[in-house]
Write a protein that holds these residues in place. Structure first.
Motif, PDB file in Angstrom:
ATOM      1  N   LEU A   1      40.681  50.097  31.470  1.00 20.97           N
ATOM      2  CA  LEU A   1      39.457  49.314  31.666  1.00 20.97           C
ATOM      3  C   LEU A   1      39.682  47.854  31.285  1.00 20.97           C
ATOM      4  CD1 LEU A   1      36.796  51.826  30.294  1.00 20.97           C
ATOM      5  CD2 LEU A   1      37.027  51.049  32.656  1.00 20.97           C
ATOM      6  N   ALA A   2      40.404  47.623  30.186  1.00 22.58           N
ATOM      7  CA  ALA A   2      40.706  46.251  29.774  1.00 22.58           C
ATOM      8  C   ALA A   2      41.554  45.547  30.831  1.00 22.58           C
ATOM      9  CB  ALA A   2      41.415  46.251  28.425  1.00 22.58           C
ATOM     10  N   GLY A   3      42.560  46.256  31.339  1.00 22.54           N
ATOM     11  CA  GLY A   3      43.401  45.677  32.387  1.00 22.54           C
ATOM     12  C   GLY A   3      42.625  45.429  33.671  1.00 22.54           C
ATOM     13  N   GLY A   4      41.726  46.354  34.006  1.00 23.59           N
ATOM     14  CA  GLY A   4      40.905  46.177  35.200  1.00 23.59           C
ATOM     15  C   GLY A   4      39.984  44.975  35.091  1.00 23.59           C
ATOM     16  N   PHE A   5      39.395  44.789  33.919  1.00 25.21           N
ATOM     17  CA  PHE A   5      38.500  43.641  33.736  1.00 25.21           C
ATOM     18  C   PHE A   5      39.284  42.330  33.746  1.00 25.21           C
ATOM     19  CE2 PHE A   5      35.677  40.916  31.059  1.00 25.21           C
ATOM     20  CZ  PHE A   5      34.609  40.882  31.946  1.00 25.21           C
ATOM     21  N   TYR A   6      40.495  42.362  33.170  1.00 26.35           N
ATOM     22  CA  TYR A   6      41.355  41.168  33.200  1.00 26.35           C
ATOM     23  C   TYR A   6      41.703  40.812  34.643  1.00 26.35           C
ATOM     24  CZ  TYR A   6      45.336  38.107  32.250  1.00 26.35           C
ATOM     25  OH  TYR A   6      46.200  37.033  32.215  1.00 26.35           O
ATOM     26  N   ALA A   7      42.030  41.825  35.447  1.00 24.34           N
ATOM     27  CA  ALA A   7      42.344  41.579  36.859  1.00 24.34           C
ATOM     28  C   ALA A   7      41.122  41.065  37.607  1.00 24.34           C
ATOM     29  CB  ALA A   7      42.853  42.868  37.498  1.00 24.34           C
ATOM     30  N   PHE A   8      39.944  41.617  37.285  1.00 25.94           N
ATOM     31  CA  PHE A   8      38.705  41.149  37.915  1.00 25.94           C
ATOM     32  C   PHE A   8      38.479  39.668  37.651  1.00 25.94           C
ATOM     33  CE2 PHE A   8      34.223  40.169  36.921  1.00 25.94           C
ATOM     34  CZ  PHE A   8      33.689  40.221  38.204  1.00 25.94           C
ATOM     35  N   LEU A   9      38.689  39.245  36.418  1.00 19.97           N
ATOM     36  CA  LEU A   9      38.462  37.843  36.073  1.00 19.97           C
ATOM     37  C   LEU A   9      39.457  36.909  36.752  1.00 19.97           C
ATOM     38  CD1 LEU A   9      37.644  37.922  32.242  1.00 19.97           C
ATOM     39  CD2 LEU A   9      36.066  37.507  34.125  1.00 19.97           C
ATOM     40  N   ASN A  10      40.689  37.345  36.902  1.00 20.82           N
ATOM     41  CA  ASN A  10      41.743  36.452  37.366  1.00 20.82           C
ATOM     42  C   ASN A  10      42.072  36.571  38.850  1.00 20.82           C
ATOM     43  OD1 ASN A  10      43.076  35.044  34.822  1.00 20.82           O
ATOM     44  ND2 ASN A  10      42.579  37.139  34.210  1.00 20.82           N
ATOM     45  N   ARG A  11      41.575  37.641  39.507  1.00 18.91           N
ATOM     46  CA  ARG A  11      41.974  37.868  40.899  1.00 18.91           C
ATOM     47  C   ARG A  11      40.806  37.955  41.882  1.00 18.91           C
ATOM     48  NH1 ARG A  11      47.348  39.276  41.237  1.00 18.91           N
ATOM     49  NH2 ARG A  11      48.376  39.776  39.262  1.00 18.91           N
ATOM     50  N   THR A  12      39.591  37.776  41.410  1.00 20.15           N
ATOM     51  CA  THR A  12      38.434  37.824  42.305  1.00 20.15           C
ATOM     52  C   THR A  12      37.661  36.509  42.235  1.00 20.15           C
ATOM     53  OG1 THR A  12      36.889  38.736  40.658  1.00 20.15           O
ATOM     54  CG2 THR A  12      38.234  40.317  41.922  1.00 20.15           C
ATOM     55  N   LYS A  13      36.908  36.215  43.271  1.00 24.26           N
ATOM     56  CA  LYS A  13      36.107  34.983  43.285  1.00 24.26           C
ATOM     57  C   LYS A  13      35.033  35.011  42.207  1.00 24.26           C
ATOM     58  CE  LYS A  13      36.768  33.794  48.167  1.00 24.26           C
ATOM     59  NZ  LYS A  13      36.091  33.548  49.485  1.00 24.26           N
ATOM     60  N   ALA A  14      34.420  36.179  42.023  1.00 27.28           N
ATOM     61  CA  ALA A  14      33.393  36.296  40.987  1.00 27.28           C
ATOM     62  C   ALA A  14      33.987  36.062  39.606  1.00 27.28           C
ATOM     63  CB  ALA A  14      32.740  37.678  41.061  1.00 27.28           C
ATOM     64  N   GLY A  15      35.171  36.625  39.373  1.00 23.31           N
ATOM     65  CA  GLY A  15      35.831  36.417  38.088  1.00 23.31           C
ATOM     66  C   GLY A  15      36.216  34.966  37.874  1.00 23.31           C
ATOM     67  N   GLN A  16      36.710  34.314  38.923  1.00 23.96           N
ATOM     68  CA  GLN A  16      37.059  32.903  38.814  1.00 23.96           C
ATOM     69  C   GLN A  16      35.822  32.050  38.535  1.00 23.96           C
ATOM     70  OE1 GLN A  16      40.215  31.318  39.083  1.00 23.96           O
ATOM     71  NE2 GLN A  16      40.910  33.418  38.762  1.00 23.96           N
ATOM     72  N   ALA A  17      34.692  32.451  39.108  1.00 24.60           N
ATOM     73  CA  ALA A  17      33.440  31.728  38.854  1.00 24.60           C
ATOM     74  C   ALA A  17      33.039  31.855  37.395  1.00 24.60           C
ATOM     75  CB  ALA A  17      32.342  32.262  39.760  1.00 24.60           C
ATOM     76  N   ILE A  18      33.250  33.046  36.815  1.00 26.31           N
ATOM     77  CA  ILE A  18      32.933  33.254  35.401  1.00 26.31           C
ATOM     78  C   ILE A  18      33.815  32.367  34.530  1.00 26.31           C
ATOM     79  CG2 ILE A  18      33.071  34.924  33.506  1.00 26.31           C
ATOM     80  CD1 ILE A  18      32.215  37.083  35.485  1.00 26.31           C
ATOM     81  N   LEU A  19      35.115  32.341  34.822  1.00 21.65           N
ATOM     82  CA  LEU A  19      36.038  31.521  34.034  1.00 21.65           C
ATOM     83  C   LEU A  19      35.727  30.038  34.194  1.00 21.65           C
ATOM     84  CD1 LEU A  19      39.431  33.367  34.699  1.00 21.65           C
ATOM     85  CD2 LEU A  19      37.977  33.507  32.668  1.00 21.65           C
ATOM     86  N   ALA A  20      35.403  29.623  35.406  1.00 19.68           N
ATOM     87  CA  ALA A  20      35.092  28.208  35.642  1.00 19.68           C
ATOM     88  C   ALA A  20      33.833  27.801  34.883  1.00 19.68           C
ATOM     89  CB  ALA A  20      34.907  27.967  37.139  1.00 19.68           C
ATOM     90  N   THR A  21      32.832  28.648  34.883  1.00 16.31           N
ATOM     91  CA  THR A  21      31.592  28.345  34.168  1.00 16.31           C
ATOM     92  C   THR A  21      31.828  28.291  32.670  1.00 16.31           C
ATOM     93  OG1 THR A  21      30.324  29.465  35.905  1.00 16.31           O
ATOM     94  CG2 THR A  21      29.203  29.085  33.810  1.00 16.31           C
ATOM     95  N   ALA A  22      32.702  29.177  32.163  1.00 18.09           N
ATOM     96  CA  ALA A  22      33.008  29.175  30.732  1.00 18.09           C
ATOM     97  C   ALA A  22      33.700  27.880  30.326  1.00 18.09           C
ATOM     98  CB  ALA A  22      33.892  30.372  30.386  1.00 18.09           C
ATOM     99  N   LEU A  23      34.561  27.356  31.194  1.00 18.18           N
ATOM    100  CA  LEU A  23      35.316  26.151  30.867  1.00 18.18           C
ATOM    101  C   LEU A  23      34.468  24.891  30.997  1.00 18.18           C
ATOM    102  CD1 LEU A  23      38.725  26.976  32.575  1.00 18.18           C
ATOM    103  CD2 LEU A  23      38.234  26.940  30.132  1.00 18.18           C
ATOM    104  N   ASP A  24      33.680  24.784  32.042  1.00 14.82           N
ATOM    105  CA  ASP A  24      32.860  23.578  32.254  1.00 14.82           C
ATOM    106  C   ASP A  24      31.706  23.925  33.187  1.00 14.82           C
ATOM    107  OD1 ASP A  24      31.778  21.061  32.928  1.00 14.82           O
ATOM    108  OD2 ASP A  24      33.713  20.097  32.582  1.00 14.82           O
ATOM    109  N   LYS A  25      30.551  24.151  32.607  1.00 12.74           N
ATOM    110  CA  LYS A  25      29.398  24.588  33.388  1.00 12.74           C
ATOM    111  C   LYS A  25      28.967  23.547  34.415  1.00 12.74           C
ATOM    112  CE  LYS A  25      25.389  24.493  31.430  1.00 12.74           C
ATOM    113  NZ  LYS A  25      24.232  24.789  30.543  1.00 12.74           N
ATOM    114  N   GLU A  26      28.957  22.282  34.034  1.00 13.84           N
ATOM    115  CA  GLU A  26      28.471  21.247  34.940  1.00 13.84           C
ATOM    116  C   GLU A  26      29.417  21.046  36.116  1.00 13.84           C
ATOM    117  OE1 GLU A  26      25.511  20.070  34.806  1.00 13.84           O
ATOM    118  OE2 GLU A  26      25.171  21.231  32.980  1.00 13.84           O
TER     119      GLU A  26
END
Length: 290
Positions: free
Chosen positions: A149-174
């Motif tokens: 599950l941890a590996g799946g969530f890591y892959a979701f964040l780094n390999r999907t558009k939704a995951g990339q959106a989450i990471l981008a928002t975490a880094l700089d919301k504006e």
């Protein structure tokens, strides 16, 4: 004795890791300390208990059900309530999640009473030997599923558009908003994913711990420590810190007794926090470049 203590700590650490990942991401992305996270784990445990006792569904098979139900719940609460409050004050979000924790615990007590319940399958007490070591099937399966599950969530964040959106928002919301990302939608998705992982942790915990409306209290302190120890918002950090925390508890229980394992774990946590405030794998500032 030493080998068995290490095995017990590592297997328990896998459960702690998956319990902390959702909490860590919600904190890292939105800046919210979700006080209801422990109760979400409790709800996941009761879902598996009900599915097993009333419907005869194996607790491992009920894990997707727990995740789906908790995702919908977490997404809805964030979308309907928390997103509105985040426009005013993060303190109100903290108060609301604390109130939600009390509501969930009290509803569970009204429905199930305060009696301890457990999920006992035909393989619950089975184990196999590796030399002098005994490895319970259930604990090993929980550990492996937690890592998957941890590996799946890591892959979701780094390999999907939704995951990339989450990471981008975490880094700089504006900046993410300027790129066409809706932060409020991302927050709801993050909260739903965090709740889903809490539901998964609850389903796995139902096979290892007694189930009660207050079981969330025993998890929320551990989850907080693991999140800070691993680094806020870091999945790899949560996994590493979960394993370390499990080992610390296992050795403390063996050396000083079960009553002292939490005290020893918190003392070591404070020492590490003083030496490395950003956590084991965290950055001094979450949005800082690696």
């Amino acid at each position: 004795m030493l080998g068995q203590t290490i095995i017990n700590g590592l297997l328990l650490g896998g459960l702690y890791a998956i319990s902390a990942i959702g909490f860590s991401m919600v904190w890292g992305v939105m800046g919210i300390i979700n006080m209801a996270h422990g109760s979400l784990i409790m709800v996941g445990a009761y879902v598996s208990y009900f599915a097993f006792s009333s419907l005869g569904i194996d607790p491992f098979l009920s894990l997707p059900l727990s995740m789906a139900l908790l995702f919908v719940f977490g997404y809805g609460i964030q979308r309907i309530l928390l997103n509105r409050l985040m426009r005013t004050s993060l303190l109100l979000s903290l108060v609301l999640t604390f109130g939600l924790d009390l509501v969930l615990a009290n509803i569970a007590q009204l429905i199930f009473s305060a009696d301890l319940r457990s999920v006992n399958t035909f393989y619950t007490s089975c184990s196999f030997a590796v030399g002098p070591l005994l490895i319970p099937y259930v604990r090993l399966a929980v550990f492996l599923l937690a890592l998957v599950l941890a590996g799946g969530f890591y892959a979701f964040l780094n390999r999907t558009k939704a995951g990339q959106a989450i990471l981008a928002t975490a880094l700089d919301k504006e900046t993410a908003r300027l790129m066409g990302i809706d932060p409020l939608q991302v927050y709801a998705l993050t909260a739903g994913a965090g709740a889903a992982l809490a539901g998964a942790a609850g389903s796995l915990a139902s096979m290892l711990f007694p189930i009660s409306p207050s079981m969330g209290l025993s998890f929320i302190g551990s989850v907080f420590v693991i999140t800070v120890l691993g680094g806020i918002g870091s999945i790899e950090g949560a996994v590493l810190a979960g394993l370390v925390y499990g080992l610390i508890q296992s050795f403390a229980a063996s050396l000083f007794g079960v009553n002292y394992q939490e005290i020893v774990a918190f003392v070591i946590f404070l020492v590490i926090l003083v030496l490395r405030p950003q956590g084991l794998l965290g950055k001094r500032f979450y949005g800082e470049a690696a």
